[in-house]
Design a protein around this motif. Sequence first.
Motif, PDB file in Angstrom:
ATOM      1  N   GLU A  56       0.828  -1.214   0.000  1.00 22.15           N
ATOM      2  CA  GLU A  56       0.000   0.000   0.000  1.00 22.15           C
ATOM      3  C   GLU A  56       0.860   1.261   0.000  1.00 22.15           C
ATOM      4  OE1 GLU A  56      -3.339   0.715  -0.068  1.00 22.15           O
ATOM      5  OE2 GLU A  56      -3.548  -1.366  -0.681  1.00 22.15           O
ATOM      6  N   GLU A  57       1.880   1.265   0.842  1.00 21.78           N
ATOM      7  CA  GLU A  57       2.738   2.451   0.945  1.00 21.78           C
ATOM      8  C   GLU A  57       3.536   2.660  -0.345  1.00 21.78           C
ATOM      9  OE1 GLU A  57       4.102   5.800   2.912  1.00 21.78           O
ATOM     10  OE2 GLU A  57       2.686   4.351   3.734  1.00 21.78           O
ATOM     11  N   SER A  58       4.034   1.589  -0.944  1.00 19.38           N
ATOM     12  CA  SER A  58       4.791   1.732  -2.191  1.00 19.38           C
ATOM     13  C   SER A  58       3.872   2.151  -3.343  1.00 19.38           C
ATOM     14  CB  SER A  58       5.531   0.444  -2.527  1.00 19.38           C
ATOM     15  OG  SER A  58       4.657  -0.632  -2.613  1.00 19.38           O
ATOM     16  N   ARG A  59       2.613   1.703  -3.321  1.00 18.11           N
ATOM     17  CA  ARG A  59       1.653   2.152  -4.329  1.00 18.11           C
ATOM     18  C   ARG A  59       1.397   3.643  -4.192  1.00 18.11           C
ATOM     19  NH1 ARG A  59      -3.502   3.414  -4.625  1.00 18.11           N
ATOM     20  NH2 ARG A  59      -3.857   2.933  -2.444  1.00 18.11           N
ATOM     21  N   MET A  60       1.285   4.121  -2.960  1.00 15.09           N
ATOM     22  CA  MET A  60       1.085   5.551  -2.742  1.00 15.09           C
ATOM     23  C   MET A  60       2.305   6.358  -3.181  1.00 15.09           C
ATOM     24  SD  MET A  60      -1.077   5.495   0.858  1.00 15.09           S
ATOM     25  CE  MET A  60      -0.058   6.721   1.537  1.00 15.09           C
ATOM     26  N   ASN A  61       3.507   5.830  -2.941  1.00 16.26           N
ATOM     27  CA  ASN A  61       4.728   6.510  -3.393  1.00 16.26           C
ATOM     28  C   ASN A  61       4.772   6.602  -4.912  1.00 16.26           C
ATOM     29  OD1 ASN A  61       5.614   6.885  -0.795  1.00 16.26           O
ATOM     30  ND2 ASN A  61       7.043   5.182  -0.823  1.00 16.26           N
ATOM     31  N   ALA A  62       4.401   5.532  -5.575  1.00 20.74           N
ATOM     32  CA  ALA A  62       4.390   5.547  -7.038  1.00 20.74           C
ATOM     33  C   ALA A  62       3.353   6.519  -7.563  1.00 20.74           C
ATOM     34  CB  ALA A  62       4.127   4.139  -7.569  1.00 20.74           C
ATOM     35  N   PHE A  63       2.199   6.587  -6.909  1.00 18.92           N
ATOM     36  CA  PHE A  63       1.141   7.506  -7.318  1.00 18.92           C
ATOM     37  C   PHE A  63       1.580   8.958  -7.130  1.00 18.92           C
ATOM     38  CE2 PHE A  63      -2.790   9.911  -6.505  1.00 18.92           C
ATOM     39  CZ  PHE A  63      -3.454   9.657  -7.691  1.00 18.92           C
ATOM     40  N   GLU A  64       2.284   9.246  -6.028  1.00 18.85           N
ATOM     41  CA  GLU A  64       2.776  10.602  -5.786  1.00 18.85           C
ATOM     42  C   GLU A  64       3.798  11.029  -6.831  1.00 18.85           C
ATOM     43  OE1 GLU A  64       4.278  10.545  -1.839  1.00 18.85           O
ATOM     44  OE2 GLU A  64       2.279  10.544  -0.924  1.00 18.85           O
ATOM     45  N   ASN A  65       4.583  10.075  -7.308  1.00 16.24           N
ATOM     46  CA  ASN A  65       5.589  10.366  -8.334  1.00 16.24           C
ATOM     47  C   ASN A  65       5.009  10.298  -9.742  1.00 16.24           C
ATOM     48  OD1 ASN A  65       7.481  10.695  -6.339  1.00 16.24           O
ATOM     49  ND2 ASN A  65       8.294   8.632  -6.536  1.00 16.24           N
ATOM     50  N   LYS A  66       3.697  10.122  -9.850  1.00 14.76           N
ATOM     51  CA  LYS A  66       3.000  10.020 -11.142  1.00 14.76           C
ATOM     52  C   LYS A  66       3.599   8.921 -12.009  1.00 14.76           C
ATOM     53  CE  LYS A  66       1.651  14.805 -10.962  1.00 14.76           C
ATOM     54  NZ  LYS A  66       1.899  16.150 -11.430  1.00 14.76           N
ATOM     55  N   CYS A  67       3.831   7.788 -11.366  1.00 13.08           N
ATOM     56  CA  CYS A  67       4.406   6.634 -12.056  1.00 13.08           C
ATOM     57  C   CYS A  67       3.378   5.506 -12.007  1.00 13.08           C
ATOM     58  CB  CYS A  67       5.701   6.218 -11.364  1.00 13.08           C
ATOM     59  SG  CYS A  67       6.564   4.887 -12.194  1.00 13.08           S
ATOM     60  N   GLY A  68       3.145   4.877 -13.126  1.00 15.69           N
ATOM     61  CA  GLY A  68       2.166   3.806 -13.190  1.00 15.69           C
ATOM     62  C   GLY A  68       2.694   2.470 -12.710  1.00 15.69           C
ATOM     63  N   VAL A  69       4.015   2.355 -12.574  1.00 14.51           N
ATOM     64  CA  VAL A  69       4.637   1.101 -12.176  1.00 14.51           C
ATOM     65  C   VAL A  69       5.356   1.310 -10.843  1.00 14.51           C
ATOM     66  CG1 VAL A  69       6.352  -0.623 -12.828  1.00 14.51           C
ATOM     67  CG2 VAL A  69       4.952   0.440 -14.580  1.00 14.51           C
ATOM     68  N   ILE A  70       5.196   0.376  -9.942  1.00 15.09           N
ATOM     69  CA  ILE A  70       5.915   0.442  -8.662  1.00 15.09           C
ATOM     70  C   ILE A  70       7.340  -0.015  -8.910  1.00 15.09           C
ATOM     71  CG2 ILE A  70       6.033  -0.466  -6.325  1.00 15.09           C
ATOM     72  CD1 ILE A  70       3.005  -0.839  -6.456  1.00 15.09           C
TER      73      ILE A  70
END
Length: 88
Positions: A56-70
């Motif tokens: 969950e936390e890594s998904r949120m980090n990827a979303f904050e960086n506007k990246c579709g892939v973790i």
Amino acid sequence: MAPSTTVSQRKKIKRKAPRGFLKRVFKRQKPHLRLETSGDLLVHLNCLLFVQRLAEESRMNAFENKCGVIKKEHVQAAAKVILKKSRG
């Protein structure tokens, strides 16, 4: 090929905790440690909860960086945050 002749490539998910494996690892790492009967299940549950929080936390980090892939960086940053929270 007809649809009836194709074989599913899905791997069946185990529904049980690997109790024998966990007990064997505990005995090797800490032979003097005495756990109650359901202690290995509690360790397994704790591991699953950690992995879920990490995802969950890594998904949120990827979303904050506007990246579709973790990516690896997202997981490492999430691990630092989660481990710091779990210290108490």
